[in-house]
Design a protein around this motif. Structure first.
Motif, PDB file in Angstrom:
ATOM      1  N   TRP A  69      43.727  44.761  52.942  1.00  0.00           N
ATOM      2  CA  TRP A  69      44.900  45.337  52.284  1.00  0.00           C
ATOM      3  C   TRP A  69      46.206  45.116  53.036  1.00  0.00           C
ATOM      4  CZ3 TRP A  69      43.485  46.443  47.594  1.00  0.00           C
ATOM      5  CH2 TRP A  69      42.151  46.774  47.360  1.00  0.00           C
ATOM      6  N   PHE A  70      46.150  44.459  54.189  1.00  0.00           N
ATOM      7  CA  PHE A  70      47.359  44.270  54.994  1.00  0.00           C
ATOM      8  C   PHE A  70      47.471  42.820  55.436  1.00  0.00           C
ATOM      9  CE2 PHE A  70      46.259  48.726  55.543  1.00  0.00           C
ATOM     10  CZ  PHE A  70      47.479  49.367  55.382  1.00  0.00           C
ATOM     11  N   SER A  71      48.440  42.101  54.907  1.00  0.00           N
ATOM     12  CA  SER A  71      48.691  40.727  55.321  1.00  0.00           C
ATOM     13  C   SER A  71      49.660  40.712  56.492  1.00  0.00           C
ATOM     14  CB  SER A  71      49.267  39.920  54.149  1.00  0.00           C
ATOM     15  OG  SER A  71      48.345  39.884  53.069  1.00  0.00           O
ATOM     16  N   ASN A 347      49.379  26.614  50.952  1.00  0.00           N
ATOM     17  CA  ASN A 347      50.664  27.285  51.159  1.00  0.00           C
ATOM     18  C   ASN A 347      50.572  28.440  52.151  1.00  0.00           C
ATOM     19  OD1 ASN A 347      52.007  25.664  49.198  1.00  0.00           O
ATOM     20  ND2 ASN A 347      51.087  26.926  47.585  1.00  0.00           N
ATOM     21  N   GLY A 348      49.406  28.597  52.765  1.00  0.00           N
ATOM     22  CA  GLY A 348      49.224  29.659  53.740  1.00  0.00           C
ATOM     23  C   GLY A 348      48.861  31.007  53.160  1.00  0.00           C
ATOM     24  N   ASN A 349      48.600  31.070  51.845  1.00  0.00           N
ATOM     25  CA  ASN A 349      48.211  32.335  51.223  1.00  0.00           C
ATOM     26  C   ASN A 349      46.757  32.664  51.537  1.00  0.00           C
ATOM     27  OD1 ASN A 349      50.740  32.663  49.803  1.00  0.00           O
ATOM     28  ND2 ASN A 349      50.053  31.028  48.432  1.00  0.00           N
ATOM     29  N   GLU A 350      46.475  33.932  51.727  1.00  0.00           N
ATOM     30  CA  GLU A 350      45.123  34.359  52.071  1.00  0.00           C
ATOM     31  C   GLU A 350      44.186  34.291  50.879  1.00  0.00           C
ATOM     32  OE1 GLU A 350      46.249  37.508  55.650  1.00  0.00           O
ATOM     33  OE2 GLU A 350      45.322  38.241  53.798  1.00  0.00           O
ATOM     34  N   TRP A 352      40.192  35.503  50.089  1.00  0.00           N
ATOM     35  CA  TRP A 352      39.016  36.212  50.582  1.00  0.00           C
ATOM     36  C   TRP A 352      37.797  35.801  49.758  1.00  0.00           C
ATOM     37  CZ3 TRP A 352      38.899  39.046  54.951  1.00  0.00           C
ATOM     38  CH2 TRP A 352      40.124  39.468  55.483  1.00  0.00           C
ATOM     39  N   ASN A 353      36.773  35.324  50.438  1.00  0.00           N
ATOM     40  CA  ASN A 353      35.517  34.930  49.787  1.00  0.00           C
ATOM     41  C   ASN A 353      35.733  33.919  48.651  1.00  0.00           C
ATOM     42  OD1 ASN A 353      34.302  36.701  51.524  1.00  0.00           O
ATOM     43  ND2 ASN A 353      33.485  38.061  49.967  1.00  0.00           N
ATOM     44  N   SER A 354      36.771  33.116  48.786  1.00  0.00           N
ATOM     45  CA  SER A 354      37.066  32.049  47.814  1.00  0.00           C
ATOM     46  C   SER A 354      37.223  32.586  46.401  1.00  0.00           C
ATOM     47  CB  SER A 354      35.953  30.986  47.831  1.00  0.00           C
ATOM     48  OG  SER A 354      35.790  30.458  49.132  1.00  0.00           O
ATOM     49  N   GLY A 355      37.699  33.809  46.265  1.00  0.00           N
ATOM     50  CA  GLY A 355      37.789  34.418  44.941  1.00  0.00           C
ATOM     51  C   GLY A 355      39.096  35.136  44.704  1.00  0.00           C
ATOM     52  N   GLU A 356      39.052  36.142  43.834  1.00  0.00           N
ATOM     53  CA  GLU A 356      40.242  36.890  43.467  1.00  0.00           C
ATOM     54  C   GLU A 356      40.691  37.788  44.611  1.00  0.00           C
ATOM     55  OE1 GLU A 356      38.967  38.906  39.979  1.00  0.00           O
ATOM     56  OE2 GLU A 356      37.184  39.723  40.946  1.00  0.00           O
ATOM     57  N   SER A 357      41.926  38.232  44.537  1.00  0.00           N
ATOM     58  CA  SER A 357      42.490  39.024  45.623  1.00  0.00           C
ATOM     59  C   SER A 357      42.014  40.475  45.541  1.00  0.00           C
ATOM     60  CB  SER A 357      44.016  38.999  45.545  1.00  0.00           C
ATOM     61  OG  SER A 357      44.476  39.830  44.488  1.00  0.00           O
ATOM     62  N   PRO A 358      42.100  41.215  46.657  1.00  0.00           N
ATOM     63  CA  PRO A 358      41.736  42.639  46.623  1.00  0.00           C
ATOM     64  C   PRO A 358      42.543  43.418  45.583  1.00  0.00           C
ATOM     65  CG  PRO A 358      41.933  41.895  48.889  1.00  0.00           C
ATOM     66  CD  PRO A 358      42.411  40.774  48.028  1.00  0.00           C
ATOM     67  N   TYR A 359      43.826  43.085  45.420  1.00  0.00           N
ATOM     68  CA  TYR A 359      44.653  43.834  44.482  1.00  0.00           C
ATOM     69  C   TYR A 359      44.282  43.524  43.033  1.00  0.00           C
ATOM     70  CZ  TYR A 359      47.495  45.671  48.223  1.00  0.00           C
ATOM     71  OH  TYR A 359      47.909  46.348  49.344  1.00  0.00           O
ATOM     72  N   GLU A 360      43.815  42.312  42.757  1.00  0.00           N
ATOM     73  CA  GLU A 360      43.321  42.007  41.415  1.00  0.00           C
ATOM     74  C   GLU A 360      42.085  42.844  41.101  1.00  0.00           C
ATOM     75  OE1 GLU A 360      44.580  37.338  40.698  1.00  0.00           O
ATOM     76  OE2 GLU A 360      42.882  37.788  42.012  1.00  0.00           O
ATOM     77  N   ARG A 361      41.186  42.956  42.070  1.00  0.00           N
ATOM     78  CA  ARG A 361      39.996  43.783  41.860  1.00  0.00           C
ATOM     79  C   ARG A 361      40.369  45.259  41.731  1.00  0.00           C
ATOM     80  NH1 ARG A 361      34.937  41.325  45.450  1.00  0.00           N
ATOM     81  NH2 ARG A 361      35.082  39.222  44.586  1.00  0.00           N
ATOM     82  N   LEU A 362      41.339  45.691  42.492  1.00  0.00           N
ATOM     83  CA  LEU A 362      41.770  47.091  42.408  1.00  0.00           C
ATOM     84  C   LEU A 362      42.286  47.394  41.004  1.00  0.00           C
ATOM     85  CD1 LEU A 362      42.345  49.805  43.844  1.00  0.00           C
ATOM     86  CD2 LEU A 362      44.611  48.899  44.421  1.00  0.00           C
ATOM     87  N   HIS A 363      43.073  46.474  40.455  1.00  0.00           N
ATOM     88  CA  HIS A 363      43.597  46.675  39.103  1.00  0.00           C
ATOM     89  C   HIS A 363      42.452  46.760  38.091  1.00  0.00           C
ATOM     90  CE1 HIS A 363      46.212  46.335  35.618  1.00  0.00           C
ATOM     91  NE2 HIS A 363      45.461  45.341  35.171  1.00  0.00           N
ATOM     92  N   LYS A 364      41.475  45.872  38.207  1.00  0.00           N
ATOM     93  CA  LYS A 364      40.334  45.887  37.287  1.00  0.00           C
ATOM     94  C   LYS A 364      39.534  47.180  37.411  1.00  0.00           C
ATOM     95  CE  LYS A 364      39.619  40.871  37.021  1.00  0.00           C
ATOM     96  NZ  LYS A 364      38.662  39.767  37.299  1.00  0.00           N
ATOM     97  N   LEU A 365      39.346  47.637  38.651  1.00  0.00           N
ATOM     98  CA  LEU A 365      38.577  48.861  38.854  1.00  0.00           C
ATOM     99  C   LEU A 365      39.315  50.062  38.278  1.00  0.00           C
ATOM    100  CD1 LEU A 365      35.988  50.035  40.057  1.00  0.00           C
ATOM    101  CD2 LEU A 365      37.188  50.311  42.237  1.00  0.00           C
ATOM    102  N   LYS A 366      40.634  50.103  38.436  1.00  0.00           N
ATOM    103  CA  LYS A 366      41.414  51.196  37.857  1.00  0.00           C
ATOM    104  C   LYS A 366      41.288  51.202  36.337  1.00  0.00           C
ATOM    105  CE  LYS A 366      44.948  51.975  41.385  1.00  0.00           C
ATOM    106  NZ  LYS A 366      46.408  52.003  41.658  1.00  0.00           N
ATOM    107  N   GLN A 367      41.299  50.016  35.736  1.00  0.00           N
ATOM    108  CA  GLN A 367      41.151  49.933  34.287  1.00  0.00           C
ATOM    109  C   GLN A 367      39.785  50.449  33.841  1.00  0.00           C
ATOM    110  OE1 GLN A 367      44.653  49.460  33.837  1.00  0.00           O
ATOM    111  NE2 GLN A 367      43.635  48.927  31.914  1.00  0.00           N
TER     112      GLN A 367
END
Length: 439
Positions: A69-71, A347-350, A352-367
């Motif tokens: 959660w912290f870049s 471009n130097g973007n993080e 994780w596990n070659s997949g979607e970002s933590p914030y994308e998963r957070l949004h899906k979980l909230k939904q």
């Protein structure tokens, strides 16, 4: 636990120059700190094959759970101090350094690193033994800035939890507000004979987080080693155990919470005011088949706690929303053997596990959580309307009233207003304080 030898040196690793300059300019003490172990695992899989030198340990998984959660440069607000022996693998050190966090290695020239053997007897059953004596991290091991963290995490016995908190409060800057303490009772200490010492430690911590099996064992609900423990995953049993813990004092002012981690069911977050089931991100399928995304659940609970700590900061200490962050952190941990993989695109973007970002998963979980709340709303609203209609019919019959068409027309508006009012009341009851204003 091995006592410390005299032949050791503390090494504070410098982050990248750019991150360090930004950190000095805009930031001070760390936010988050785990006092738990870094372990080098050898893993024996069910087919007999071996994986050697896998980065593991409760402190490592918790730190990864925070780091999601912290870049950089904000990732430097995560602090981790670990013990390493003369044989600590350089590739694992490089992996830890790649996190770009505040990292301190306590190097022992006369001791081996903490190593374990994890034997999988099946895809879901794991036996762990230490191959070398463990060395525990204590507050005196931490640099002074780490001691000023806002939230601390540790996995230990009740007596060690009390000692850690006492020492941290003694050593940290007295002008700072008290920190938040998140405690996972170490599994071998969760027996009913330790309940009273646990109760004493609970008075000092803000968050108690056993898993469902540990909670049941601590409360004396498990009578034998071979007892089926899945029954403690039911919502009824989770609520019962949470009430038991809440009957004691959690936190210095008694306003702490208990989070019972419940495998694929997610977790139960409970305070004196309310209780909420927070779902796991990866769950089993409807037909009970294991989710293909779940490879190894080792460290999922530790990662949950790390993500929960990050969520507390992001949500202004809302323990229910923070648990959503924890569930997402756990989801990245179960997708492979060992800790999550951190990579970078061109471009130097993080990534994780070659997949979607933590914030994308957070949004899906909230939904998903919102949809479940809506489903409960529909059921409750239907029950409330049916109850009112039934009461009206009963009253009409009792008063000997035969309702004509005109009476029905006159009552339509009133009944509609009642339904709308009930709906609003239920929305207030179920949504208020459960989602952040941004949702």
């Amino acid at each position: 636990m091995l006592s410390r030898g005299c032949e050791c040196v503390t090494i504070l690793f410098a982050p990248t120059l750019f991150s360090l300059l930004l950190f000095i300019l805009v930031m001070t003490d760390p936010y988050l700190c785990s006092l738990s172990q870094c372990i080098i695992d050898d893993i024996k899989l069910p087919d007999g094959t071996f994986r050697k030198d896998v980065l593991s340990g409760g402190g490592v998984y918790a730190t990864y759970g925070m780091r999601l959660w912290f870049s950089p440069p904000e990732s430097l607000r995560i602090a981790y101090s670990f013990h390493a022996g003369y044989d600590f693998p350089i590739n694992i050190l490089e992996k830890l350094l790649s996190l770009n966090i505040s990292l301190t290695q306590i190097w022992h020239s006369n001791l081996p690193s903490i190593r374990g053997l994890a034997t999988f007897t099946s895809a879901d059953q794991r036996i762990f033994v230490y191959q070398t004596p463990p060395i525990g991290t204590v507050p005196a091991d931490l640099p002074s800035s780490y001691l000023n963290s806002k939230i601390f995490h540790f996995i230990c016995s009740p007596s060690w939890a009390s000692q850690h908190i006492t020492e941290i409060l003694k050593l940290r800057d007295k002008q700072l507000p008290p920190p938040i303490f998140v405690w996972e009772p170490v599994p071998n200490s969760t027996i009913k004979e330790n309940l009273q010492s646990c109760v004493e430690a609970m008075k000092m911590v803000n968050v108690l987080s056993p898993n469902h099996e540990e909670a049941a064992a601590l409360l004396g609900l498990i009578s034998g080693e071979d007892e089926e423990v899945d029954r403690f995953l039911s919502e009824e049993m989770l609520m019962y155990m949470a009430d038991k813990f809440l009957s004691y004092q959690i936190g210095p002012q008694g306003n702490g919470c208990v989070i019972i981690r419940a495998s694929y069911k997610g977790c139960l977050v409970a305070t004196k005011e309310k209780k909420e089931i927070i779902p796991a991100y990866w769950t089993i399928s409807r037909d009970g088949i294991k989710n293909p995304h779940v490879i190894d659940v080792t460290g999922a609970g530790n990662a949950f706690c790390g993500g929960f700590m990050a969520g507390l900061l992001r949500s202004n200490n809302d323990v229910f929303e923070a648990a959503l962050y924890g569930s997402v952190s756990a989801s990245f941990t179960v997708e492979q053997l060992g800790a999550p993989r951190l990579e970078f695109d061109q471009n130097g973007n993080e990534i994780w596990n070659s997949g979607e970002s933590p914030y994308e998963r957070l949004h899906k979980l909230k939904q998903r959580v919102k949809e479940k709340i809506k489903e409960r709303l529909k059921v409750k609203l239907k029950e409330r309307i049916q109850g009112k209609l039934k009461n009206k019919d009963t009253n009409h019959h009792q008063n000997g009233i035969e309702t004509g068409e005109m009476d029905k027309d006159n009552n339509i508006g009133k009944d509609s207003s009642d339904i709308i009012s009930d709906g609003r009341d239920l929305i207030d009851e179920n949504f208020r304080d459960r989602m952040s204003p941004a949702d």
